[in-house]
Design a protein around this motif. Structure first.
Motif, PDB file in Angstrom:
ATOM      1  N   THR A 151       0.830  -1.207   0.000  1.00 39.66           N
ATOM      2  CA  THR A 151       0.000   0.000   0.000  1.00 39.66           C
ATOM      3  C   THR A 151       0.860   1.251   0.000  1.00 39.66           C
ATOM      4  N   ILE A 152       0.486   2.199  -0.848  1.00 37.19           N
ATOM      5  CA  ILE A 152       1.032   3.555  -0.791  1.00 37.19           C
ATOM      6  C   ILE A 152       0.094   4.390   0.092  1.00 37.19           C
ATOM      7  N   VAL A 153       0.654   5.106   1.048  1.00 42.50           N
ATOM      8  CA  VAL A 153      -0.145   5.990   1.901  1.00 42.50           C
ATOM      9  C   VAL A 153       0.342   7.416   1.680  1.00 42.50           C
ATOM     10  N   ALA A 154      -0.588   8.263   1.216  1.00 43.68           N
ATOM     11  CA  ALA A 154      -0.283   9.681   1.024  1.00 43.68           C
ATOM     12  C   ALA A 154      -0.798  10.449   2.228  1.00 43.68           C
ATOM     13  N   ALA A 171      -9.757  13.181  -5.002  1.00 43.95           N
ATOM     14  CA  ALA A 171      -9.238  11.846  -5.302  1.00 43.95           C
ATOM     15  C   ALA A 171      -7.778  11.969  -5.694  1.00 43.95           C
ATOM     16  N   LEU A 172      -7.016  10.896  -5.430  1.00 47.56           N
ATOM     17  CA  LEU A 172      -5.595  10.855  -5.777  1.00 47.56           C
ATOM     18  C   LEU A 172      -5.329   9.749  -6.788  1.00 47.56           C
ATOM     19  N   GLU A 173      -4.300  10.016  -7.586  1.00 49.08           N
ATOM     20  CA  GLU A 173      -3.814   8.989  -8.519  1.00 49.08           C
ATOM     21  C   GLU A 173      -2.352   8.702  -8.207  1.00 49.08           C
ATOM     22  N   VAL A 174      -2.002   7.416  -8.181  1.00 51.20           N
ATOM     23  CA  VAL A 174      -0.621   6.995  -7.974  1.00 51.20           C
ATOM     24  C   VAL A 174      -0.117   6.396  -9.276  1.00 51.20           C
ATOM     25  N   ASP A 175       0.939   6.982  -9.818  1.00 47.95           N
ATOM     26  CA  ASP A 175       1.614   6.433 -10.999  1.00 47.95           C
ATOM     27  C   ASP A 175       2.965   5.921 -10.533  1.00 47.95           C
ATOM     28  N   ILE A 176       3.256   4.653 -10.788  1.00 49.14           N
ATOM     29  CA  ILE A 176       4.499   4.091 -10.278  1.00 49.14           C
ATOM     30  C   ILE A 176       5.164   3.240 -11.354  1.00 49.14           C
ATOM     31  N   ALA A 177       6.463   3.369 -11.439  1.00 49.79           N
ATOM     32  CA  ALA A 177       7.253   2.608 -12.414  1.00 49.79           C
ATOM     33  C   ALA A 177       8.330   1.826 -11.680  1.00 49.79           C
ATOM     34  N   TYR A 178       8.574   0.607 -12.116  1.00 53.62           N
ATOM     35  CA  TYR A 178       9.620  -0.245 -11.549  1.00 53.62           C
ATOM     36  C   TYR A 178      10.626  -0.562 -12.651  1.00 53.62           C
ATOM     37  N   LEU A 179      11.903  -0.395 -12.335  1.00 54.46           N
ATOM     38  CA  LEU A 179      12.952  -0.683 -13.310  1.00 54.46           C
ATOM     39  C   LEU A 179      13.951  -1.661 -12.718  1.00 54.46           C
ATOM     40  N   GLY A 212      -8.402  31.683   8.446  1.00 58.55           N
ATOM     41  CA  GLY A 212      -7.460  32.766   8.648  1.00 58.55           C
ATOM     42  C   GLY A 212      -6.299  32.398   9.542  1.00 58.55           C
ATOM     43  N   SER A 213      -6.378  31.283  10.259  1.00 58.76           N
ATOM     44  CA  SER A 213      -5.249  30.852  11.078  1.00 58.76           C
ATOM     45  C   SER A 213      -4.348  29.944  10.239  1.00 58.76           C
ATOM     46  N   SER A 214      -3.331  29.403  10.876  1.00 61.63           N
ATOM     47  CA  SER A 214      -2.415  28.507  10.159  1.00 61.63           C
ATOM     48  C   SER A 214      -2.625  27.057  10.565  1.00 61.63           C
ATOM     49  N   ASN A 215      -3.853  26.722  10.991  1.00 67.44           N
ATOM     50  CA  ASN A 215      -4.134  25.338  11.364  1.00 67.44           C
ATOM     51  C   ASN A 215      -4.166  24.440  10.133  1.00 67.44           C
ATOM     52  N   VAL A 216      -3.860  23.174  10.334  1.00 68.24           N
ATOM     53  CA  VAL A 216      -3.952  22.195   9.249  1.00 68.24           C
ATOM     54  C   VAL A 216      -4.671  20.951   9.776  1.00 68.24           C
ATOM     55  N   ARG A 217      -5.315  20.256   8.865  1.00 68.38           N
ATOM     56  CA  ARG A 217      -5.901  18.959   9.163  1.00 68.38           C
ATOM     57  C   ARG A 217      -5.136  17.906   8.369  1.00 68.38           C
ATOM     58  N   GLN A 218      -4.778  16.809   9.030  1.00 63.22           N
ATOM     59  CA  GLN A 218      -4.008  15.751   8.378  1.00 63.22           C
ATOM     60  C   GLN A 218      -4.945  14.647   7.891  1.00 63.22           C
ATOM     61  N   LEU A 219      -4.765  14.228   6.638  1.00 63.24           N
ATOM     62  CA  LEU A 219      -5.518  13.113   6.068  1.00 63.24           C
ATOM     63  C   LEU A 219      -4.540  12.041   5.597  1.00 63.24           C
ATOM     64  N   SER A 220      -4.820  10.792   5.932  1.00 67.05           N
ATOM     65  CA  SER A 220      -4.015   9.660   5.443  1.00 67.05           C
ATOM     66  C   SER A 220      -4.857   8.904   4.427  1.00 67.05           C
ATOM     67  N   ILE A 221      -4.382   8.828   3.196  1.00 66.52           N
ATOM     68  CA  ILE A 221      -5.139   8.206   2.114  1.00 66.52           C
ATOM     69  C   ILE A 221      -4.365   6.979   1.632  1.00 66.52           C
ATOM     70  N   PRO A 222      -4.858   5.765   1.924  1.00 68.08           N
ATOM     71  CA  PRO A 222      -4.183   4.548   1.458  1.00 68.08           C
ATOM     72  C   PRO A 222      -4.618   4.187   0.036  1.00 68.08           C
ATOM     73  N   ILE A 223      -3.662   3.750  -0.759  1.00 66.69           N
ATOM     74  CA  ILE A 223      -3.937   3.343  -2.144  1.00 66.69           C
ATOM     75  C   ILE A 223      -3.206   2.019  -2.376  1.00 66.69           C
TER      76      ILE A 223
END
Length: 268
Positions: A151-154, A171-179, A212-223
């Motif tokens: 799993t990739i977690v963003a 929505a997120l897209e994961v593009d991955i290449a293996y060499l 207006g503040s500098s707060n952030v919310r964290q999201l973990s998205i598994p793919i």
């Protein structure tokens, strides 16, 4: 006449029995009643039981066949324990991107704990306007078990300084290449491009309440990736970008903070 004589003998024995408080038995030779002795005490009791006068015990019968003893069937062997899970990760400083400004690569930051605690991020703008993301290269761990899920977690940061959002889905897209060693990569022939392309599906984006503040919310998205395409020890290139949601697109920007690869370990 004979029976009368035997009855007379028994009657004559009765006073003797009561006087001695013993249980009588029949003398097999003289056919007379005599007191119990040590040989038949096991058959007498204090209740004046006349079982002492029973005849000789017969022969013991033949012993029956011994029962067969056995054990139940052995139960099935339980599943062996796993070798544990592991994770590798990269942050924004280990990634690159393009299109964010006059300098390449440029990088943004989030400051939820004040200006001196800036967190490097890669901006993920509205995909309906432009599709920009973060890119990075890493080695596939040599203890990765490619028969188990990978799993990739963003990890995303949603800022409260972006104003009131329009829409709530992204929505997120994961593009991955293996060499492999000495293999050519790229998106033009003769290379085949990305090895695996996966989409997260829509998820809800809710910014922090304090505008207006500098707060952030964290999201973990598994793919989930296709583990059959992954060879432990090979080189990998991954891109994380936003792709349009099916409806109600979140129009504000989203920041990509870190990317992790989670996997099950091979036993050594």
């Amino acid at each position: 006449m004979k029976k009368s004589r035997q009855l007379l003998i028994i009657l004559l024995c009765i006073p003797y029995v009561y006087a001695d408080s013993t249980v009588p038995q029949i003398d097999k030779q003289k056919k007379s009643c005599i007191p119990c002795n040590a040989n038949c005490n096991d058959n007498c009791n204090t209740d004046f039981n006349f079982e002492c006068c029973r005849g000789p015990r017969g022969k013991r019968g033949r012993r029956g066949p011994a029962g067969t003893s056995g054990t139940g069937a052995t139960g099935a062997t339980g599943a062996t324990g796993g070798c544990g899970v592991s994770e590798i990760w990269m942050n924004a400083l280990q990634m690159a991107g393009c299109g964010e400004g006059p300098l390449w690569p440029t990088i943004a930051s989030a400051s939820p704990y004040g200006g001196c605690t800036a967190i490097p991020v890669w901006p993920l703008p509205n995909p309906l306007v432009e599709q920009v993301g973060g890119w990075g290269a890493f080695n596939i761990p040599n203890d990765l078990d490619n028969t188990k899920p990978v799993t990739i977690v963003a990890h995303l940061l949603i800022s409260s300084t972006d104003g009131s959002p329009v829409g709530s889905l992204a929505a997120l897209e994961v593009d991955i290449a293996y060499l492999t060693n000495n293999e050519i990569g790229g998106i033009t022939p003769p290379a085949t491009g990305y090895s695996d392309i996966e989409v997260s599906g829509d998820f809800t984006v809710t910014p922090p309440d304090t505008t207006g503040s500098s707060n952030v919310r964290q999201l973990s998205i598994p793919i989930s990736l296709n583990p059959a395409l992954i060879a432990p020890g090979d080189w990998a290139f991954v891109a994380i970008v936003r792709t349009p949601a099916t409806t109600d697109e979140y129009e504000n920007g989203i920041s990509l903070s870190t990317v992790s690869l989670q996997y099950s370990r091979l036993c050594s």
